[in-house]
Scaffold this motif. Structure first.
Motif, PDB file in Angstrom:
ATOM      1  N   PHE A 203       0.849  -1.186   0.000  1.00  0.00           N
ATOM      2  CA  PHE A 203       0.000   0.000   0.000  1.00  0.00           C
ATOM      3  C   PHE A 203       0.884   1.235   0.000  1.00  0.00           C
ATOM      4  CE2 PHE A 203      -2.441   3.293   2.211  1.00  0.00           C
ATOM      5  CZ  PHE A 203      -3.695   3.198   1.635  1.00  0.00           C
ATOM      6  N   CYS A 204       0.492   2.243  -0.772  1.00  0.00           N
ATOM      7  CA  CYS A 204       1.259   3.481  -0.854  1.00  0.00           C
ATOM      8  C   CYS A 204       0.334   4.672  -0.632  1.00  0.00           C
ATOM      9  CB  CYS A 204       1.948   3.587  -2.218  1.00  0.00           C
ATOM     10  SG  CYS A 204       3.107   4.961  -2.350  1.00  0.00           S
ATOM     11  N   SER A 205       0.744   5.574   0.265  1.00  0.00           N
ATOM     12  CA  SER A 205      -0.017   6.782   0.561  1.00  0.00           C
ATOM     13  C   SER A 205       0.822   7.991   0.187  1.00  0.00           C
ATOM     14  CB  SER A 205      -0.366   6.829   2.057  1.00  0.00           C
ATOM     15  OG  SER A 205      -0.935   8.076   2.411  1.00  0.00           O
ATOM     16  N   GLY A 206       0.175   8.990  -0.416  1.00  0.00           N
ATOM     17  CA  GLY A 206       0.938  10.171  -0.799  1.00  0.00           C
ATOM     18  C   GLY A 206       0.078  11.209  -1.485  1.00  0.00           C
ATOM     19  N   TYR A 207       0.700  11.936  -2.410  1.00  0.00           N
ATOM     20  CA  TYR A 207       0.033  13.004  -3.138  1.00  0.00           C
ATOM     21  C   TYR A 207       0.058  12.690  -4.637  1.00  0.00           C
ATOM     22  CZ  TYR A 207       0.759  15.602   1.225  1.00  0.00           C
ATOM     23  OH  TYR A 207       0.754  15.996   2.524  1.00  0.00           O
ATOM     24  N   SER A 227      -7.661  15.724  -2.303  1.00  0.00           N
ATOM     25  CA  SER A 227      -7.393  14.964  -1.082  1.00  0.00           C
ATOM     26  C   SER A 227      -6.121  14.153  -1.270  1.00  0.00           C
ATOM     27  CB  SER A 227      -8.564  14.031  -0.738  1.00  0.00           C
ATOM     28  OG  SER A 227      -8.772  13.090  -1.771  1.00  0.00           O
ATOM     29  N   MET A 228      -5.549  13.676  -0.163  1.00  0.00           N
ATOM     30  CA  MET A 228      -4.409  12.782  -0.286  1.00  0.00           C
ATOM     31  C   MET A 228      -4.817  11.551  -1.078  1.00  0.00           C
ATOM     32  SD  MET A 228      -2.029  12.793   3.131  1.00  0.00           S
ATOM     33  CE  MET A 228      -0.682  11.970   2.250  1.00  0.00           C
ATOM     34  N   PRO A 258       4.898   9.580  -3.422  1.00  0.00           N
ATOM     35  CA  PRO A 258       4.661   8.732  -2.253  1.00  0.00           C
ATOM     36  C   PRO A 258       5.234   9.336  -0.977  1.00  0.00           C
ATOM     37  CG  PRO A 258       6.427   7.833  -3.597  1.00  0.00           C
ATOM     38  CD  PRO A 258       5.866   8.991  -4.357  1.00  0.00           C
ATOM     39  N   CYS A 259       4.479   9.192   0.117  1.00  0.00           N
ATOM     40  CA  CYS A 259       4.932   9.621   1.442  1.00  0.00           C
ATOM     41  C   CYS A 259       5.202   8.442   2.366  1.00  0.00           C
ATOM     42  CB  CYS A 259       3.893  10.524   2.095  1.00  0.00           C
ATOM     43  SG  CYS A 259       3.648  12.110   1.253  1.00  0.00           S
TER      44      CYS A 259
END
Length: 296
Positions: A203-207, A227-228, A258-259
């Protein structure tokens, strides 16, 4: 290209409360194509801040509020980042990894075990039923990238995007039953399917920067603008971790920032923490996000 990211999150409470440490997974990950020029977080109330690197290599900002009490908790994040062009198809797979089904080899397999789980997890028992009817002749694909791209496009086609600011992620079976989900929900659905098909997925979370169309109040490809964002990454020998965005049905390019990455989406919620009160307290949350190109 240089981008400005202004990300603001505010929690408002009906009376003053105190707060635990909060962990922020908001700083973009540097790479050969990404360089963070500035990253600042101003909090209300004021906090003492310290950095750590977690087990996945993510940079985490910890904010400590001490004994302060407040009716508002806000995180005002300002980022300037340089990003380079990235052709998502510019890679060469290892000869043994060009066709589906794909089998990983050592030493990759040892490192990838947390991301490979062929057993259906709770809440994902029906995903392969959907896969077999949604992707035409899925087992007849030869090219592994086309195989994954078809699945990516099928999720974007069959699941309607809805923005959900509340905490938590729908399980994949619920997303399929409702035919709606946030970007987080669609990424988790894609991961559940690909893992059961033998792929290493995370899983990748970011902008995601989506440049507006000149002269119009529209965007090129991002259904989740404002939103993100969240997407999935698949490990492909010879190419490494490659991003697939089932919300928009595209492969990740240089506009994906990615964050944080993890085998478990809950581990990289963008802002994590709690408040303390003697009784239940009603609260509201307001989130705003603006990503704009900057003049060089």
């Amino acid at each position: 290209m240089k981008l400005s990211i202004q990300h603001h999150t505010t929690h408002s409470y009906e009376r003053a409360v105190s707060f635990s440490d909060h962990a922020l997974f908001l700083r973009p990950l540097d790479s050969h194509l990404r360089h963070v020029v500035r990253f600042e977080v101003a909090t209300t109330p004021a906090s003492q801040q310290r950095w750590l690197r977690d087990a996945y290599g993510n940079l985490v900002l910890r904010c400590n509020f001490g004994l302060l009490e407040s009716q508002q908790l806000s995180f005002n994040t300002s980022i300037v980042i340089e990003v380079g062009e990235d052709n998502p198809f510019d890679f060469i797979l290892e000869s043994y990894a060009t066709a589906y089904p794909l089998s990983y080899r050592e030493p990759d397999l040892t490192a990838l075990r947390p991301y490979v789980n062929a057993q259906a997890p709770k809440g994902a028992g029906r995903v392969l039923d959907w896969f077999y009817q949604a992707v035409p002749s899925p087992m007849q694909h030869v090219d592994v990238v086309q195989f994954l791209s078809d699945l990516n496009a099928a999720v974007a086609r069959d699941i309607n995007y809805v923005r959900r600011d509340e905490e938590g992620i729908q399980d994949p079976d619920t997303t399929l039953a409702l035919r709606t989900g946030s970007c987080r929900d669609m990424a988790v659905l894609f991961i559940a399917i690909t893992r059961q098909l033998g792929f290493a997925a995370r899983f990748c979370s970011g902008y995601l920067y989506d440049p507006p169309v000149a002269g119009e109040d529209t965007h090129v490809f991002n259904r989740a603008v404002g939103s993100m964002h969240a997407w999935a990454e698949i490990y492909l020998p010879g190419a490494g971790w490659k991003g697939f965005d089932p919300t928009n049905g595209i492969l990740a390019n240089g506009f994906f920032i990615p964050c944080a990455v993890s085998h478990d989406p809950k581990a990289v919620d963008p802002i994590q923490g709690s408040y303390f009160a003697n009784a239940s307290v009603a609260s509201t949350m307001d989130v705003s996000l603006e990503i704009e190109g900057m003049d060089q």
